[in-house]
Write an enzyme that holds these catalytic residues in place. Structure first.
Site, PDB file in Angstrom:
ATOM      1  N   TRP A  39       0.825  -1.232  -0.015  1.00 45.38           N
ATOM      2  CA  TRP A  39      -0.142   0.100   0.059  1.00 45.38           C
ATOM      3  C   TRP A  39       0.802   1.218  -0.107  1.00 45.38           C
ATOM      4  O   TRP A  39       1.987   1.310   0.764  1.00 45.38           O
ATOM      5  CB  TRP A  39      -0.907   0.062   1.310  1.00 45.38           C
ATOM      6  CG  TRP A  39      -1.709   1.312   1.482  1.00 45.38           C
ATOM      7  CD1 TRP A  39      -2.903   1.515   0.749  1.00 45.38           C
ATOM      8  CD2 TRP A  39      -1.385   2.322   1.746  1.00 45.38           C
ATOM      9  NE1 TRP A  39      -3.426   2.729   1.125  1.00 45.38           N
ATOM     10  CE2 TRP A  39      -2.225   3.243   1.774  1.00 45.38           C
ATOM     11  CE3 TRP A  39      -0.173   3.003   2.547  1.00 45.38           C
ATOM     12  CZ2 TRP A  39      -2.316   4.602   2.114  1.00 45.38           C
ATOM     13  CZ3 TRP A  39      -0.314   4.106   3.121  1.00 45.38           C
ATOM     14  CH2 TRP A  39      -1.349   5.126   2.947  1.00 45.38           C
ATOM     15  N   ASP A  62     -16.062   8.419   0.032  1.00 53.41           N
ATOM     16  CA  ASP A  62     -16.584   7.664   1.146  1.00 53.41           C
ATOM     17  C   ASP A  62     -17.474   8.406   2.355  1.00 53.41           C
ATOM     18  O   ASP A  62     -16.900   9.426   2.716  1.00 53.41           O
ATOM     19  CB  ASP A  62     -15.577   6.846   1.755  1.00 53.41           C
ATOM     20  CG  ASP A  62     -15.893   5.760   2.801  1.00 53.41           C
ATOM     21  OD1 ASP A  62     -17.144   5.768   2.895  1.00 53.41           O
ATOM     22  OD2 ASP A  62     -15.037   4.945   3.403  1.00 53.41           O
ATOM     23  N   ASP A 105     -14.364   1.128  -5.160  1.00 52.03           N
ATOM     24  CA  ASP A 105     -13.443   0.632  -4.264  1.00 52.03           C
ATOM     25  C   ASP A 105     -13.296  -0.865  -3.893  1.00 52.03           C
ATOM     26  O   ASP A 105     -14.372  -1.374  -3.783  1.00 52.03           O
ATOM     27  CB  ASP A 105     -13.317   1.752  -3.118  1.00 52.03           C
ATOM     28  CG  ASP A 105     -11.963   2.167  -2.680  1.00 52.03           C
ATOM     29  OD1 ASP A 105     -10.986   1.288  -2.902  1.00 52.03           O
ATOM     30  OD2 ASP A 105     -11.781   3.123  -2.011  1.00 52.03           O
ATOM     31  N   ASP A 159      -2.949   5.449  -3.040  1.00 53.91           N
ATOM     32  CA  ASP A 159      -3.563   6.266  -2.215  1.00 53.91           C
ATOM     33  C   ASP A 159      -2.379   7.360  -1.940  1.00 53.91           C
ATOM     34  O   ASP A 159      -2.433   8.451  -1.336  1.00 53.91           O
ATOM     35  CB  ASP A 159      -3.708   5.746  -0.891  1.00 53.91           C
ATOM     36  CG  ASP A 159      -5.349   5.151  -0.893  1.00 53.91           C
ATOM     37  OD1 ASP A 159      -6.074   5.643  -1.603  1.00 53.91           O
ATOM     38  OD2 ASP A 159      -5.462   4.433  -0.213  1.00 53.91           O
TER      39      ASP A 159
END
Ligand code: GLA
Length: 701
Positions: free
Chosen positions: A184, A351, A461, A523
């Site tokens: 990530w 979100d 997502d 991200d």
């Protein structure tokens, strides 16, 4: 083009040939893959002389041959493409050349338009196993699609443990393997193995294609670089567990298989049943640059489909890093109205808009707007945003459920689980998409929201891995379920621009790109980090597939400070957007955003549909850079960035690529010839400070 000459099949596309030979004994042999060659006259097959080799009924040791689809057991003890509880010895039975391309059932694949397909059927009559090898080529594309179907012809069930999509047998072993590894926030960093005798397994078994290992592998001649050396790509059109297995054998030859990861996979076929593998896109390039450009063209032309595949993408603003889940309608509208003034074209609500989603511990699965945050509802908010002249987009995470949600309370059994309580990741569970009623719920939840409002963009997502698999083969079945859901949602909403996402770039693959023509790359939005991530991603995927946004400085993930200019420059090399609270910016930054959005409108067609050249590798120096060149070479956009400022350093001599050597190009006030720019290069003096960048726009005169 596909031609058959005697016992040989010659396949070719733009710049490559692929040759298959049927041996006298009926084995399907790999003969050649590489730069384009003529079929006639062609040379005979050479066989070596070996001691202690096994001899099958026909006197042949298959281990010594280079077969197109190796099976384990009888006289081939190398790493197999097919491993089953009955071990077939495959012999050629028949072939067919089809115009177009039959689609693999239930799986995404490259389009049939412009394709020609060779289907070779092989069989083990004794064991009742039939294997069909599919090869599709397109005139004008430098890539070839392969996939495999396995049918059980016998009464007894046939259980597959490994059933790779494609296999390729190189005659030598002087290769380096390159894959794209990470985590990530650090996706797709080039990683290498110099191949020597042994077996290499490059793969993931986490349910999604994963942050850790991308389903794209390059085998390159040792020493090959951007411009030189044979480079072969293997890209899987699949979003679940995948593996590329490479073996350098005792005789110094290399076999490569790519497909579903055999680890955790099992499929039992009853009589007459067929297993269909995902598709694998193979490409050849002389140099990594030309290999990448072959994939970029192929993904844009044949993988991405629908209206948006050939359209320039809107400049977006996403509220995630601006507000996280702490927003109300007024806040969203204040961002949207300023965005409209600054030249932004799409507002994306991320979100936090549904159920009681004020934190990431609840409400996934409850796709009903939270009216206390958004009193106008999604439809009303979309209308208000549209009234500003912006498109409206919405975030979903359709595959998930929070234990604290109405959906979970009603259907606790819909979450994936084995014997114990399933592991939580980001406080959430995975919905069991192998179940038809769950798929139906998800399709309905997303589609009814899309039908209820003017939603022109969706961010889809998926923020966790699959754990607690209830049975072997589950992740494969899950992936098929996911594809059914994605197909239903995207095909019924052809005008919506879908962007894939998975905790950043955790499911960045050609399977997703068949449904969603762009994917959130990572991200990690720090421009310096993005230099590495976008550079690594570019080996397989075009800028048009990548999303990149300008975010706050200091960056929320790294704490680094970067100028608005540098943040804009890095992001503009992909699908451009913003993800910060622009209402908090001063006038200077706002003016800069106006300049950036205007520049982006001028550049985005070139970045999206031009040819991409990597110029400087940030992984092996202090500087990284690339350029996009219009297909007709009339324009080019160059971007270079220096990671760390070094006082007293000399200017950088930068040689450009892909220009017309004879043409004159204008860059600002200056004029240069293409040959000068590519051979001598230009001298770059970086501005002061870490992470400084330089951009050059070239226009042919
Ligand atoms: C993931 C995505 C982010 C954001 C959040 C929302 O982490 O990668 O961009 O959408 O989820 O929860």
């Amino acid at each position: 083009m596909i031609v058959k000459r005697k016992n040989m099949f010659f396949l070719s596309g733009k710049g490559f040939s692929y040759v298959i030979r049927i041996s006298g004994e009926g084995y399907i042999l790999h003969d050649y893959f590489g730069a384009q060659i003529s079929p006639e006259p062609y040379c005979e097959e050479g066989r070596g002389w070996y001691c202690f080799q096994a001899a099958g009924e026909d006197g042949v040791c298959v281990d010594e041959l280079r077969t197109e689809y190796p099976c384990y057991g009888h006289t081939d003890l190398g790493t197999p493409a097919l491993m089953a509880d009955r071990q077939p010895v495959l012999k050629y039975r028949s072939y067919e050349i089809i115009s177009g391309k039959p689609a693999p059932k239930g799986l995404p694949s490259a389009v049939a338009d412009g394709a020609e397909t060779l289907v070779i059927t092989a069989e083990d009559e004794l064991l009742g196993v039939e294997v069909r090898l599919y090869y599709s080529v397109y005139t004008g594309e430098g890539a070839l699609c392969r996939r495999t179907e396995i049918t059980n012809l016998a009464d007894a069930p046939l259980t597959l443990g490994a059933a790779y999509s494609a296999s390729l047998a190189f005659s030598g072993s002087d290769y380096e393997e390159m894959h794209f590894a990470g985590s990530w926030g650090r996706e797709r960093r080039p990683a290498f193995n110099t191949l020597t005798q042994g077996v290499y397994h490059i793969g993931n078994a986490r349910g999604g294609s994963g942050h850790q290992i991308n389903p794209f592998v390059i085998i390159k001649e040792r020493g090959a670089d951007e411009e030189h050396g044979d480079c072969y790509g293997f890209m899987l059109v699949y979003s679940g567990d995948h593996a590329t297995e490479i073996e350098v054998d005792q005789r110094g030859r290399t076999r490569v298989h790519q497909g579903i990861n055999p680890f955790g996979f099992r499929k039992t076929l009853v009589k007459g049943e067929t297993f269909t593998s995902p598709e694998c896109v193979l490409a050849y390039g002389c140099g990594l640059g030309s290999l990448s450009r072959a994939y970029h063209d192929f993904i844009r032309d044949k993988i991405c489909r629908g209206e948006w595949s050939r359209r320039e993408r809107p400049i977006l603003i996403n509220n995630w890093e601006a507000t996280y889940m702490d927003f109300d309608e007024e806040k969203l509208m204040s961002i949207a109205s300023l965005a409209a003034e600054l030249g932004i074209e799409l507002f994306v609500l991320d979100d936090g808009w549904f159920g009681k989603r004020d934190n990431d511990r609840r409400s996934l699965g409850d796709w009903v707007v939270n009216k206390s945050k958004i009193p106008s509802g999604i439809g009303g908010l979309a209308e208000k945003v549209n009234a500003l002249g912006l498109k409206f987009g919405l975030w979903f995470e359709p595959e998930m459920v929070s234990p604290d949600s109405d959906l979970y309370r009603a259907h606790p059994d819909w979450a994936v689980r084995a014997q114990r309580s399933p592991a939580l990741i980001r406080s959430q569970l995975v919905l069991d998409l192998t179940r038809p009623e769950v798929r139906k719920y998800v399709i309905n939840a997303v589609c009814s929201m899309l039908d209820s409002a003017n939603i022109e963009y969706v961010k889809w997502d998926m923020n966790r891995y699959i754990t607690d698999m209830p049975r072997e083969g589950f992740n494969y079945e899950y992936t098929l379920g996911l594809y059914e859901v994605m197909e239903a949602v995207t095909s019924s909403h052809p005008n919506v621009l879908f962007e894939g996402c998975s905790g950043g770039g955790g499911r960045f693959d050609a399977g997703i790109l068949c449904y969603m023509p762009q994917i959130w790359t990572s991200d990690d939005t720090d421009p310096l980090e993005r230099l590495y991530i976008q550079y690594g991603t570019s080996f397989g995927y075009p800028p048009l597939a990548m999303g990149s946004h300008v975010t706050e400085s200091p960056n929320q993930h790294t704490g680094r400070r970067n100028s608005m200019d540098t943040r804009g420059a890095v992001s503009m090399s992909c699908n451009f957007g913003y993800e910060l609270d622009i209402t908090k910016l001063g006038m200077e930054d706002r003016e800069e955003i106006k300049r950036q959005t205007a520049l982006c409108r001028e550049l985005r067609g070139l970045v999206a549909f031009g040819d991409f050249y990597r110029l400087l590798d940030p992984f092996s120096g202090n500087t990284g850079g690339w350029m996009s060149v219009e297909k007709d070479k009339s324009r080019a956009f160059v971007f270079v960035m220096r990671a760390l400022f070094r006082p007293n350093s000399a200017p950088l001599r930068l040689r450009l690529k892909g220009l017309d050597p004879e043409a004159r190009y204008r860059a600002g006030e200056a004029e240069y010839r293409g040959d000068m720019l590519m051979n001598r290069g230009i001298d770059i003096v970086f501005p002061f400070g870490d992470g400084a960048s330089v951009r050059i726009m070239l226009k042919r005169i």
